[in-house]
Design a protein around this motif. Sequence first.
Motif, PDB file in Angstrom:
ATOM      1  N   SER A 130       0.785  -1.242   0.000  1.00 41.73           N
ATOM      2  CA  SER A 130       0.000   0.000   0.000  1.00 41.73           C
ATOM      3  C   SER A 130       0.820   1.297   0.000  1.00 41.73           C
ATOM      4  O   SER A 130       0.449   2.230  -0.705  1.00 41.73           O
ATOM      5  CB  SER A 130      -1.010  -0.004   1.147  1.00 41.73           C
ATOM      6  OG  SER A 130      -0.381  -0.334   2.351  1.00 41.73           O
TER       7      SER A 130
ATOM      8  N   GLU B 283      -9.310  -6.758  -3.932  1.00 42.38           N
ATOM      9  CA  GLU B 283      -8.802  -5.750  -2.984  1.00 42.38           C
ATOM     10  C   GLU B 283      -8.114  -4.602  -3.720  1.00 42.38           C
ATOM     11  O   GLU B 283      -8.264  -3.437  -3.346  1.00 42.38           O
ATOM     12  CB  GLU B 283      -7.838  -6.385  -1.973  1.00 42.38           C
ATOM     13  CG  GLU B 283      -8.504  -7.357  -1.018  1.00 42.38           C
ATOM     14  CD  GLU B 283      -9.704  -6.789  -0.285  1.00 42.38           C
ATOM     15  OE1 GLU B 283      -9.652  -5.644   0.201  1.00 42.38           O
ATOM     16  OE2 GLU B 283     -10.726  -7.517  -0.205  1.00 42.38           O
TER      17      GLU B 283
ATOM     18  N   HIS C  59      -2.311  -3.791   9.808  1.00 40.20           N
ATOM     19  CA  HIS C  59      -3.062  -4.741   8.999  1.00 40.20           C
ATOM     20  C   HIS C  59      -4.503  -4.229   8.848  1.00 40.20           C
ATOM     21  O   HIS C  59      -5.034  -3.569   9.755  1.00 40.20           O
ATOM     22  CB  HIS C  59      -3.032  -6.102   9.706  1.00 40.20           C
ATOM     23  CG  HIS C  59      -3.688  -7.202   8.951  1.00 40.20           C
ATOM     24  ND1 HIS C  59      -5.058  -7.381   8.941  1.00 40.20           N
ATOM     25  CD2 HIS C  59      -3.179  -8.182   8.173  1.00 40.20           C
ATOM     26  CE1 HIS C  59      -5.353  -8.429   8.177  1.00 40.20           C
ATOM     27  NE2 HIS C  59      -4.227  -8.936   7.708  1.00 40.20           N
TER      28      HIS C  59
ATOM     29  N   MET D  12      -4.945   8.482  12.364  1.00 42.72           N
ATOM     30  CA  MET D  12      -4.433   7.344  11.603  1.00 42.72           C
ATOM     31  C   MET D  12      -3.790   7.822  10.287  1.00 42.72           C
ATOM     32  O   MET D  12      -2.692   7.410   9.928  1.00 42.72           O
ATOM     33  CB  MET D  12      -5.581   6.370  11.328  1.00 42.72           C
ATOM     34  CG  MET D  12      -5.130   4.980  10.990  1.00 42.72           C
ATOM     35  SD  MET D  12      -6.532   3.899  10.641  1.00 42.72           S
ATOM     36  CE  MET D  12      -6.569   2.891  12.088  1.00 42.72           C
TER      37      MET D  12
ATOM     38  N   ASN E  85      -8.877   6.017   3.558  1.00 40.98           N
ATOM     39  CA  ASN E  85      -8.955   6.217   5.010  1.00 40.98           C
ATOM     40  C   ASN E  85     -10.298   6.818   5.420  1.00 40.98           C
ATOM     41  O   ASN E  85     -11.000   6.288   6.276  1.00 40.98           O
ATOM     42  CB  ASN E  85      -7.799   7.116   5.460  1.00 40.98           C
ATOM     43  CG  ASN E  85      -7.652   7.144   6.963  1.00 40.98           C
ATOM     44  OD1 ASN E  85      -7.421   6.124   7.604  1.00 40.98           O
ATOM     45  ND2 ASN E  85      -7.832   8.321   7.543  1.00 40.98           N
TER      46      ASN E  85
HETATM   47  C1  LIG Z   1     -10.004   2.326   9.165  1.00 39.48           C
HETATM   48  C2  LIG Z   1      -9.267   2.005   7.899  1.00 39.48           C
HETATM   49  C3  LIG Z   1      -8.389   2.929   7.368  1.00 39.48           C
HETATM   50  C4  LIG Z   1      -7.717   2.662   6.163  1.00 39.48           C
HETATM   51  N1  LIG Z   1      -6.863   3.609   5.654  1.00 39.48           N
HETATM   52  C5  LIG Z   1      -6.234   3.368   4.480  1.00 39.48           C
HETATM   53  C6  LIG Z   1      -5.364   4.341   3.921  1.00 39.48           C
HETATM   54  O1  LIG Z   1      -5.201   5.451   4.432  1.00 39.48           O
HETATM   55  N2  LIG Z   1      -4.724   4.020   2.762  1.00 39.48           N
HETATM   56  C7  LIG Z   1      -4.892   2.816   2.131  1.00 39.48           C
HETATM   57  O2  LIG Z   1      -4.268   2.573   1.080  1.00 39.48           O
HETATM   58  N3  LIG Z   1      -5.737   1.899   2.633  1.00 39.48           N
HETATM   59  C8  LIG Z   1      -6.403   2.127   3.785  1.00 39.48           C
HETATM   60  N4  LIG Z   1      -7.235   1.171   4.297  1.00 39.48           N
HETATM   61  C9  LIG Z   1      -7.502  -0.047   3.506  1.00 39.48           C
HETATM   62  C10 LIG Z   1      -6.586  -1.246   3.842  1.00 39.48           C
HETATM   63  O3  LIG Z   1      -6.538  -1.436   5.229  1.00 39.48           O
HETATM   64  C11 LIG Z   1      -5.165  -1.075   3.314  1.00 39.48           C
HETATM   65  O4  LIG Z   1      -5.178  -0.727   1.951  1.00 39.48           O
HETATM   66  C12 LIG Z   1      -4.375  -2.370   3.453  1.00 39.48           C
HETATM   67  O5  LIG Z   1      -4.368  -2.788   4.797  1.00 39.48           O
HETATM   68  C13 LIG Z   1      -2.961  -2.152   2.969  1.00 39.48           C
HETATM   69  O6  LIG Z   1      -2.135  -3.265   3.246  1.00 39.48           O
HETATM   70  P1  LIG Z   1      -1.630  -4.214   2.113  1.00 39.48           P
HETATM   71  O7  LIG Z   1      -0.989  -3.445   1.035  1.00 39.48           O
HETATM   72  O8  LIG Z   1      -0.788  -5.243   2.779  1.00 39.48           O
HETATM   73  O9  LIG Z   1      -2.987  -4.845   1.586  1.00 39.48           O
HETATM   74  P2  LIG Z   1      -3.304  -6.104   0.675  1.00 39.48           P
HETATM   75  O10 LIG Z   1      -4.337  -6.901   1.391  1.00 39.48           O
HETATM   76  O11 LIG Z   1      -2.076  -6.793   0.269  1.00 39.48           O
HETATM   77  O12 LIG Z   1      -4.036  -5.459  -0.575  1.00 39.48           O
HETATM   78  C14 LIG Z   1      -3.355  -5.046  -1.778  1.00 39.48           C
HETATM   79  C15 LIG Z   1      -3.737  -3.618  -2.096  1.00 39.48           C
HETATM   80  O13 LIG Z   1      -5.135  -3.501  -2.322  1.00 39.48           O
HETATM   81  C16 LIG Z   1      -5.608  -2.257  -1.804  1.00 39.48           C
HETATM   82  N5  LIG Z   1      -6.541  -2.525  -0.713  1.00 39.48           N
HETATM   83  C17 LIG Z   1      -6.590  -3.621   0.087  1.00 39.48           C
HETATM   84  N6  LIG Z   1      -7.611  -3.534   0.950  1.00 39.48           N
HETATM   85  C18 LIG Z   1      -8.212  -2.371   0.713  1.00 39.48           C
HETATM   86  C19 LIG Z   1      -9.343  -1.704   1.269  1.00 39.48           C
HETATM   87  N7  LIG Z   1     -10.070  -2.255   2.263  1.00 39.48           N
HETATM   88  N8  LIG Z   1      -9.695  -0.502   0.779  1.00 39.48           N
HETATM   89  C20 LIG Z   1      -8.998   0.063  -0.230  1.00 39.48           C
HETATM   90  N9  LIG Z   1      -7.925  -0.515  -0.809  1.00 39.48           N
HETATM   91  C21 LIG Z   1      -7.542  -1.720  -0.345  1.00 39.48           C
HETATM   92  C22 LIG Z   1      -4.392  -1.510  -1.269  1.00 39.48           C
HETATM   93  O14 LIG Z   1      -3.900  -0.633  -2.248  1.00 39.48           O
HETATM   94  C23 LIG Z   1      -3.431  -2.636  -0.988  1.00 39.48           C
HETATM   95  O15 LIG Z   1      -2.076  -2.238  -1.031  1.00 39.48           O
HETATM   96  C24 LIG Z   1      -7.937   1.430   5.497  1.00 39.48           C
HETATM   97  C25 LIG Z   1      -8.817   0.497   6.053  1.00 39.48           C
HETATM   98  C26 LIG Z   1      -9.467   0.776   7.242  1.00 39.48           C
HETATM   99  C27 LIG Z   1     -10.408  -0.265   7.806  1.00 39.48           C
END
Ligand SMILES: Cc1cc2nc3c(=O)[nH]c(=O)nc-3n(C[C@H](O)[C@H](O)[C@H](O)COP(=O)(O)OP(=O)(O)OC[C@H]3O[C@@H](n4cnc5c(N)ncnc54)[C@H](O)[C@@H]3O)c2cc1C
Length: 412
Positions: free
Chosen positions: A47, A79, A148, A174, A186
């Motif tokens: 992310s 995702e 996470h 956050m 977010n």
């Molecule tokens: C309260 C809250 C706040 C959040 N704030 C942000 C933030 O500021 N920026 C952010 O990029 N994501 C945010 N997320 C979404 C998500 O939590 C993160 O994108 C994710 O945890 C990033 O970790 P990863 O790259 O290992 O995800 P992975 O599970 O490996 O997913 C791959 C990519 O998919 C996208 N993605 C995955 N889950 C989500 C989701 N639920 N919503 C949107 N995109 C997603 C991201 O770009 C992520 O890098 C938030 C979620 C919650 C519940």
Amino acid sequence: MNTAFSTWTATRAAGLARLDAFLPHAGRAYAARRNHAVDAPTVSGLSPYLRRRMVTEREVLARVLARHDETAAEKFIDEVFWRAHFKGRLEGQPEIWTRYRQSVAQGRAALDRDPALARRYADAVAGRTGIDAFDAWVAELEASGYLHNHARMWFASIWSHTLGLPWALGAAFMHARLLDGDPAANTLSWRWVVGLHTPGKTYLARADNIARYTEGRFQPHGLAADAPPLEEPPFALPWTSPALDLSPPQGPSLLLVTEEDLDPQTLLPSDAAVAAVHVADAVERDTDARSPLVQDFARQALDDAARRVAVAFPDTPVRRGPIDAETLAQAASAAGVRTIVTAYAPIGPTRDRLDALASQLAARGLTLKSLGRPYDALTWPQGRGGFFGLKKRIPRLLDQLALRPNAQPALL
Ligand SMILES: Cc1cc2nc3c(=O)[nH]c(=O)nc-3n(C[C@H](O)[C@H](O)[C@H](O)COP(=O)(O)OP(=O)(O)OC[C@H]3O[C@@H](n4cnc5c(N)ncnc54)[C@H](O)[C@@H]3O)c2cc1C
């Protein structure tokens, strides 16, 4: 703390290395384990790189689909498209951002009025609530700039429903500490937790769910038993599909690189006449100052982009500096151009800065051209309604993005 995500290197090469390391896990393993917030990485950690387009969504999808079939990788692909869904939703409904900022101001005013609330807030941001999981996540967020997804959901729920704190202050706290802090993902995720995103539907963190998905690391006590939804008046305007300009500048231009898009090589066609490049300094958060960790990451990511740009555009002057009208007017004049082209900045602090800049530059006879990306032009219009509308279209979007065999790419 997830030790795999405790330190980050702010370069595209590091983002690509993370993608390579994750690829074997992007199929069924991800679908089975992605909700587990445990030490072994169950998610990609991409992310912070996707957020700034140091690695693009399109290339992540391409690499994943080269390794796994679409069915095995369905959950991960979903995702990645959730990100586009949120971006499109906010882009088409800017009032969500205005309201969020108003809610932050109202939250701060409430702290000034109510000493008990102010004490609860001070305990929460210091990780001193006595709720083991929550306090550990505050420390983890401060130390690593990452949480996470499941931990973010539990965190937002405990903040809002158990501690009774204003949700927007939690979102701002956050956002300022996440390396991937993103106005759309977010703000909309926090709104979902308190029942504003899907009206009436809230998210309640439960102790047994936390114990299960942290595999026994936490067994918090005293969590709220219910989560009444917040309400808000309807928006003044309906959601409108964002319109992006995809046509590159006709003549030579100054390329402005901002933190919103650190893949300038793929923004313009290879034959575009780039007379000079200005790589901007990082833009500060507007409600809360970003944490030192986030500021460092942003600065180093911009340094990395400047190095890559110098290789990609040989014999082209590359400068670093602030984004202000005076600096850019001088850079354009030195390059002998009247057009400054930059990647379209979605809603957020950089966009605010660029919007103000456009009129200041126009007053000097310069044009600031915001260039969209085909990926956004294809996906953002799916930001209306729920994610399901976009999900139905994923096979077609993969075709249009030329990510499936024998695909018919979109003509944009
Ligand atoms: C309260 C809250 C706040 C959040 N704030 C942000 C933030 O500021 N920026 C952010 O990029 N994501 C945010 N997320 C979404 C998500 O939590 C993160 O994108 C994710 O945890 C990033 O970790 P990863 O790259 O290992 O995800 P992975 O599970 O490996 O997913 C791959 C990519 O998919 C996208 N993605 C995955 N889950 C989500 C989701 N639920 N919503 C949107 N995109 C997603 C991201 O770009 C992520 O890098 C938030 C979620 C919650 C519940």
